[in-house]
Design an enzyme around this catalytic site. Sequence first.
Site, PDB file in Angstrom:
ATOM      1  N   GLU A  28       0.794  -1.226   0.000  1.00 28.80           N
ATOM      2  CA  GLU A  28       0.000   0.000   0.000  1.00 28.80           C
ATOM      3  C   GLU A  28       0.825   1.275   0.000  1.00 28.80           C
ATOM      4  O   GLU A  28       0.382   2.298  -0.503  1.00 28.80           O
ATOM      5  CB  GLU A  28      -0.910   0.017   1.235  1.00 28.80           C
ATOM      6  CG  GLU A  28      -2.062  -0.969   1.173  1.00 28.80           C
ATOM      7  CD  GLU A  28      -3.061  -0.606   0.104  1.00 28.80           C
ATOM      8  OE1 GLU A  28      -3.609   0.507   0.140  1.00 28.80           O
ATOM      9  OE2 GLU A  28      -3.292  -1.435  -0.783  1.00 28.80           O
ATOM     10  N   ALA A  29       2.018   1.212   0.576  1.00 24.22           N
ATOM     11  CA  ALA A  29       2.770   2.452   0.769  1.00 24.22           C
ATOM     12  C   ALA A  29       4.238   2.159   1.039  1.00 24.22           C
ATOM     13  O   ALA A  29       4.625   1.020   1.336  1.00 24.22           O
ATOM     14  CB  ALA A  29       2.189   3.239   1.947  1.00 24.22           C
ATOM     15  N   VAL A  31       7.350   3.674   3.536  1.00 25.66           N
ATOM     16  CA  VAL A  31       7.533   4.462   4.751  1.00 25.66           C
ATOM     17  C   VAL A  31       9.009   4.849   4.868  1.00 25.66           C
ATOM     18  O   VAL A  31       9.897   4.013   4.679  1.00 25.66           O
ATOM     19  CB  VAL A  31       7.079   3.680   5.999  1.00 25.66           C
ATOM     20  CG1 VAL A  31       7.234   4.541   7.248  1.00 25.66           C
ATOM     21  CG2 VAL A  31       5.628   3.222   5.848  1.00 25.66           C
ATOM     22  N   LYS A  44       4.682   8.291   5.675  1.00 25.94           N
ATOM     23  CA  LYS A  44       4.085   7.212   4.885  1.00 25.94           C
ATOM     24  C   LYS A  44       3.605   7.775   3.556  1.00 25.94           C
ATOM     25  O   LYS A  44       2.688   8.591   3.516  1.00 25.94           O
ATOM     26  CB  LYS A  44       2.925   6.582   5.662  1.00 25.94           C
ATOM     27  CG  LYS A  44       2.342   5.341   5.008  1.00 25.94           C
ATOM     28  CD  LYS A  44       1.383   4.641   5.960  1.00 25.94           C
ATOM     29  CE  LYS A  44       0.933   3.300   5.417  1.00 25.94           C
ATOM     30  NZ  LYS A  44       0.077   2.580   6.384  1.00 25.94           N
ATOM     31  N   GLU A 122       4.487   9.412  14.356  1.00 24.55           N
ATOM     32  CA  GLU A 122       5.522   8.979  15.309  1.00 24.55           C
ATOM     33  C   GLU A 122       6.296   7.785  14.759  1.00 24.55           C
ATOM     34  O   GLU A 122       5.719   6.867  14.171  1.00 24.55           O
ATOM     35  CB  GLU A 122       4.827   8.591  16.611  1.00 24.55           C
ATOM     36  CG  GLU A 122       5.695   7.908  17.634  1.00 24.55           C
ATOM     37  CD  GLU A 122       4.865   7.324  18.765  1.00 24.55           C
ATOM     38  OE1 GLU A 122       5.484   6.785  19.714  1.00 24.55           O
ATOM     39  OE2 GLU A 122       3.626   7.401  18.711  1.00 24.55           O
ATOM     40  N   VAL A 124       7.895   4.560  15.826  1.00 23.75           N
ATOM     41  CA  VAL A 124       7.833   3.642  16.962  1.00 23.75           C
ATOM     42  C   VAL A 124       9.193   2.962  17.104  1.00 23.75           C
ATOM     43  O   VAL A 124       9.724   2.398  16.138  1.00 23.75           O
ATOM     44  CB  VAL A 124       6.726   2.597  16.747  1.00 23.75           C
ATOM     45  CG1 VAL A 124       6.660   1.637  17.938  1.00 23.75           C
ATOM     46  CG2 VAL A 124       5.376   3.288  16.542  1.00 23.75           C
ATOM     47  N   ASP A 168      -7.183  -6.016   8.998  1.00 27.54           N
ATOM     48  CA  ASP A 168      -6.013  -6.736   8.477  1.00 27.54           C
ATOM     49  C   ASP A 168      -4.987  -6.912   9.585  1.00 27.54           C
ATOM     50  O   ASP A 168      -3.787  -6.892   9.352  1.00 27.54           O
ATOM     51  CB  ASP A 168      -5.396  -5.964   7.298  1.00 27.54           C
ATOM     52  CG  ASP A 168      -4.349  -6.774   6.542  1.00 27.54           C
ATOM     53  OD1 ASP A 168      -4.474  -8.015   6.492  1.00 27.54           O
ATOM     54  OD2 ASP A 168      -3.399  -6.172   6.005  1.00 27.54           O
ATOM     55  N   ASN A 173       1.287  -6.294  11.450  1.00 28.93           N
ATOM     56  CA  ASN A 173       0.761  -4.957  11.705  1.00 28.93           C
ATOM     57  C   ASN A 173       0.774  -4.583  13.181  1.00 28.93           C
ATOM     58  O   ASN A 173       0.012  -3.724  13.614  1.00 28.93           O
ATOM     59  CB  ASN A 173      -0.667  -4.840  11.143  1.00 28.93           C
ATOM     60  CG  ASN A 173      -0.683  -4.938   9.634  1.00 28.93           C
ATOM     61  OD1 ASN A 173       0.233  -4.474   8.971  1.00 28.93           O
ATOM     62  ND2 ASN A 173      -1.706  -5.567   9.084  1.00 28.93           N
ATOM     63  N   ASP A 185      -0.926   0.506  10.559  1.00 25.77           N
ATOM     64  CA  ASP A 185      -1.495   0.236   9.229  1.00 25.77           C
ATOM     65  C   ASP A 185      -3.024   0.122   9.262  1.00 25.77           C
ATOM     66  O   ASP A 185      -3.580  -0.956   9.473  1.00 25.77           O
ATOM     67  CB  ASP A 185      -0.895  -1.031   8.621  1.00 25.77           C
ATOM     68  CG  ASP A 185       0.563  -0.848   8.234  1.00 25.77           C
ATOM     69  OD1 ASP A 185       1.002   0.317   8.130  1.00 25.77           O
ATOM     70  OD2 ASP A 185       1.261  -1.857   8.041  1.00 25.77           O
TER      71      ASP A 185
END
Length: 284
Positions: A28-29, A31, A44, A122, A124, A168, A173, A185
């Site tokens: 999807e993306a 990061v 993202k 943020e 993590v 999901d 995730n 996500d």
Amino acid sequence: MKTPNGLQALIDDGVIDRVLRPLKSGKEASVYVVHGGGEVRCAKVYKDMAQRSFQQRTLYQEGRKVRGSREARAIGKATRYGRKQQEVAWKNAEVDALYQLRDAGVRVPEPFGYFHGVLVMELVTDAAGHSAPRLGEVELSAQQARDFHRFLVREVVKMLCAGLIHGDLSEYNVLVADEGPVIIDFPQVVSAAGNNASRRLLLRDVNALTARLGRFAPELLDTWYGEEMWALYEAGALQPDTVLTGKFVPDTSRVDVESVRHAIEDARQEAIIRQQGREAAQEE
């Protein structure tokens, strides 16, 4: 590193100072670790529809609110403008969910804003200050697995009480931060009340977490937290602080063939999607 095209506008506007390194790339993306606001954060960058391999978006979009009647009509007719608005709504879903879930007390990354189609949030980290590993990348003791499971089930309850289901949720995730698990996500987040697949998606989320953590604490595999919380939710009796037992007596008077069929199809599609994501990451 060379600034990715999707992040140059954020540098031009002073949202971030520089891009430090790529963090991960998924279906999807992509990061990136960036510096902005005087600290290290992550950005993202969502991939264009044509570049993505996620195949079940219709399932997740049912029940989502669209900002205007014109957009809703266009999406319904699948016009070019409608497809564009559907794409915008898909990206906005994660942003909206993060703010809503933070307000509900769910442990998710803190969002810092959505700029030019990029979500800044943020970063993590683990105890050493490095990017936190995924749940599927760490070995746990039996007690750690029980603690993580208890905590994550409570987070799912908070999400459900806020009217949302991750859709999901799995070992991929959840990040293991210094202070414990953090759920990430959310572009596929669904409305618990507005999506006909809500129960199925909730059970899949909870069962995926239980399957992973049950490798370290096998007794978790005999629990029924998803079914228990959904029954309470349907009855209007679920609260963020509701004490769950993990016990549930299913109705065995008839076989739910449709649910079994959906479960098999979900597993098949998830395997395909995971493989496509790995292939796409290798190509990049």
